[in-house]
Design a protein around this motif. Structure first.
Motif, mmCIF file in Angstrom:
data_model
loop_
_atom_site.group_PDB
_atom_site.id
_atom_site.type_symbol
_atom_site.label_atom_id
_atom_site.label_comp_id
_atom_site.label_asym_id
_atom_site.label_seq_id
_atom_site.Cartn_x
_atom_site.Cartn_y
_atom_site.Cartn_z
ATOM 1 N N THR A 173 0.849 -1.183 0.000
ATOM 2 C CA THR A 173 0.000 0.000 0.000
ATOM 3 C C THR A 173 0.886 1.236 0.000
ATOM 4 O O THR A 173 2.031 1.199 0.468
ATOM 5 N N TYR A 174 0.333 2.313 -0.524
ATOM 6 C CA TYR A 174 1.023 3.600 -0.483
ATOM 7 C C TYR A 174 -0.031 4.681 -0.352
ATOM 8 O O TYR A 174 -1.155 4.545 -0.827
ATOM 9 N N ARG A 175 0.343 5.754 0.340
ATOM 10 C CA ARG A 175 -0.599 6.851 0.569
ATOM 11 C C ARG A 175 -0.337 8.008 -0.378
ATOM 12 O O ARG A 175 -1.248 8.698 -0.807
ATOM 13 N N SER A 176 0.929 8.229 -0.699
ATOM 14 C CA SER A 176 1.314 9.314 -1.595
ATOM 15 C C SER A 176 2.504 8.858 -2.429
ATOM 16 O O SER A 176 3.047 7.783 -2.225
ATOM 17 N N GLY A 177 2.903 9.705 -3.368
ATOM 18 C CA GLY A 177 4.016 9.348 -4.226
ATOM 19 C C GLY A 177 3.595 8.362 -5.295
ATOM 20 O O GLY A 177 2.412 8.210 -5.600
ATOM 21 N N GLU A 178 4.575 7.682 -5.864
ATOM 22 C CA GLU A 178 4.329 6.751 -6.956
ATOM 23 C C GLU A 178 4.432 5.311 -6.465
ATOM 24 O O GLU A 178 5.240 5.000 -5.596
ATOM 25 N N VAL A 182 -1.661 -0.776 -4.097
ATOM 26 C CA VAL A 182 -2.984 -0.177 -3.909
ATOM 27 C C VAL A 182 -2.835 1.059 -3.031
ATOM 28 O O VAL A 182 -2.075 1.054 -2.058
ATOM 29 N N ARG A 183 -3.539 2.100 -3.391
ATOM 30 C CA ARG A 183 -3.489 3.318 -2.586
ATOM 31 C C ARG A 183 -4.352 3.131 -1.338
ATOM 32 O O ARG A 183 -5.494 2.647 -1.421
ATOM 33 N N CYS A 184 -3.826 3.490 -0.193
ATOM 34 C CA CYS A 184 -4.563 3.286 1.054
ATOM 35 C C CYS A 184 -4.022 4.199 2.145
ATOM 36 O O CYS A 184 -2.815 4.272 2.366
ATOM 37 N N ASP A 185 -4.924 4.887 2.824
ATOM 38 C CA ASP A 185 -4.602 5.653 4.025
ATOM 39 C C ASP A 185 -5.060 4.820 5.209
ATOM 40 O O ASP A 185 -6.258 4.572 5.382
ATOM 41 N N VAL A 186 -4.125 4.377 6.032
ATOM 42 C CA VAL A 186 -4.466 3.448 7.117
ATOM 43 C C VAL A 186 -5.266 4.103 8.241
ATOM 44 O O VAL A 186 -5.708 3.421 9.163
ATOM 45 N N ALA A 228 -8.634 -1.869 0.305
ATOM 46 C CA ALA A 228 -7.296 -2.337 -0.064
ATOM 47 C C ALA A 228 -7.200 -3.855 0.078
ATOM 48 O O ALA A 228 -6.667 -4.545 -0.800
ATOM 49 N N PHE A 229 -7.728 -4.376 1.178
ATOM 50 C CA PHE A 229 -7.705 -5.824 1.375
ATOM 51 C C PHE A 229 -8.513 -6.538 0.298
ATOM 52 O O PHE A 229 -8.094 -7.596 -0.202
ATOM 53 N N LYS A 230 -9.653 -5.986 -0.065
ATOM 54 C CA LYS A 230 -10.470 -6.615 -1.107
ATOM 55 C C LYS A 230 -9.705 -6.687 -2.430
ATOM 56 O O LYS A 230 -9.757 -7.707 -3.136
ATOM 57 N N GLN A 231 -8.995 -5.617 -2.764
ATOM 58 C CA GLN A 231 -8.213 -5.625 -4.003
ATOM 59 C C GLN A 231 -7.107 -6.670 -3.961
ATOM 60 O O GLN A 231 -6.862 -7.379 -4.943
ATOM 61 N N VAL A 232 -6.435 -6.742 -2.817
ATOM 62 C CA VAL A 232 -5.345 -7.710 -2.672
ATOM 63 C C VAL A 232 -5.895 -9.136 -2.704
ATOM 64 O O VAL A 232 -5.323 -10.031 -3.344
ATOM 65 N N GLU A 233 -7.007 -9.352 -2.021
ATOM 66 C CA GLU A 233 -7.621 -10.688 -1.999
ATOM 67 C C GLU A 233 -8.044 -11.123 -3.396
ATOM 68 O O GLU A 233 -7.875 -12.292 -3.771
ATOM 69 N N ASN A 234 -8.574 -10.196 -4.172
ATOM 70 C CA ASN A 234 -8.982 -10.524 -5.549
ATOM 71 C C ASN A 234 -7.788 -10.858 -6.434
ATOM 72 O O ASN A 234 -7.866 -11.700 -7.326
ATOM 73 N N GLN A 235 -6.667 -10.190 -6.167
ATOM 74 C CA GLN A 235 -5.466 -10.369 -6.992
ATOM 75 C C GLN A 235 -4.621 -11.559 -6.553
ATOM 76 O O GLN A 235 -4.127 -12.322 -7.384
ATOM 77 N N HIS A 236 -4.455 -11.718 -5.232
ATOM 78 C CA HIS A 236 -3.491 -12.697 -4.705
ATOM 79 C C HIS A 236 -4.089 -13.734 -3.764
ATOM 80 O O HIS A 236 -3.388 -14.642 -3.334
#
Length: 234
Positions: free
Chosen positions: A32-37, A45-49, A58-66
């Motif tokens: 996950t990342y909040r800012s930058g590239e 996946v972009r995510c502010d914790v 974010a978890f849903k995206q990761v679960e779908n992918q991996h």
């Protein structure tokens, strides 16, 4: 076997080194990342914790992918250093919300899949400052010390389900954050480290990888210092 691994704050510094370490070992890595590239070559996946909804998405995206997250590395964190008399309440609560409550949000969401699987690895990135304190970092030290109590409570709560909770406590590390220090500050800090140098991000990653490995299957509730000896006795 390849595992689904999620590292928060994995687009730079220690987090990126951890992500590369797991990817090199053949795991399915998401960051996950909040800012930058986002980093090249990794599912990002972009995510502010600090936002529970963003964490869930974010978890849903990761679960779908991996697939369900089997290894969670809670690394995302911020600093807002200031002496106590100048530190605003917002400076204090914002750091705790990101560094400590953020880890709570992540662990709670990750535990769903881990409980179903009856196994899981959670590693929280704390800090040597959590154990020894540091002037001007009361908020940061409190947030990172809080992770110790949280992880040890979770180790007791979820240990019977095959889920381990451990922490690494890095010392000052060669990252973009440490590069902002003046040469005088760096030399002063290095003088307090028995090994006489800053850590490399890869050295922190090695400790994290060990705690997430089968070799550490009987370790839980542990704090592993990776600080060149700066925090000895704490």
């Amino acid at each position: 076997m390849s595992r689904s691994v999620l590292i928060t704050g994995g687009n730079r510094g220690i987090g990126l080194a951890i992500a590369r370490r797991f990817a090199d070992a053949g795991d399915r890595v998401a960051v996950t990342y909040r800012s930058g590239e986002p980093p090249e070559g990794l599912f990002a996946v972009r995510c502010d914790v600090t936002d529970s909804e963003q964490v869930d998405q974010a978890f849903k995206q990761v679960e779908n992918q991996h697939g369900p997250v089997e290894v969670l590395i809670a690394n995302a964190g911020i600093t807002k250093d200031q002496l106590l008399m100048r530190m605003s309440e917002d400076d204090f609560t914002t750091v705790l919300d990101t560094n400590l409550t953020g880890a709570f949000r992540l662990a709670k969401r990750a535990s769903r899949g881990m409980l179903r699987a009856k196994k899981g690895r959670v590693v929280l990135v704390s800090s040597a400052v959590a154990l020894r304190g540091e002037s001007g970092q009361a908020n940061y030290a409190a947030s990172k010390a809080g992770l110790v109590g949280f992880a040890r409570s979770m180790a007791r709560e979820l240990g019977s389900r095959g889920i381990t909770f451990n922490l690494v406590a890095p010392g000052l590390t060669e990252t973009a954050m440490s590069e902002q220090l003046s040469e005088e500050q760096r030399e002063n800090l290095k003088s307090q480290i028995p090994l006489g140098r800053l850590a490399r991000p890869e050295e922190i990653a090695a400790a994290v990888a060990f705690l997430a490995s089968d070799a550490a299957s009987y370790i839980t509730g542990a704090v592993v210092p990776v600080d060149g000896g700066a925090g000895m006795g704490h």
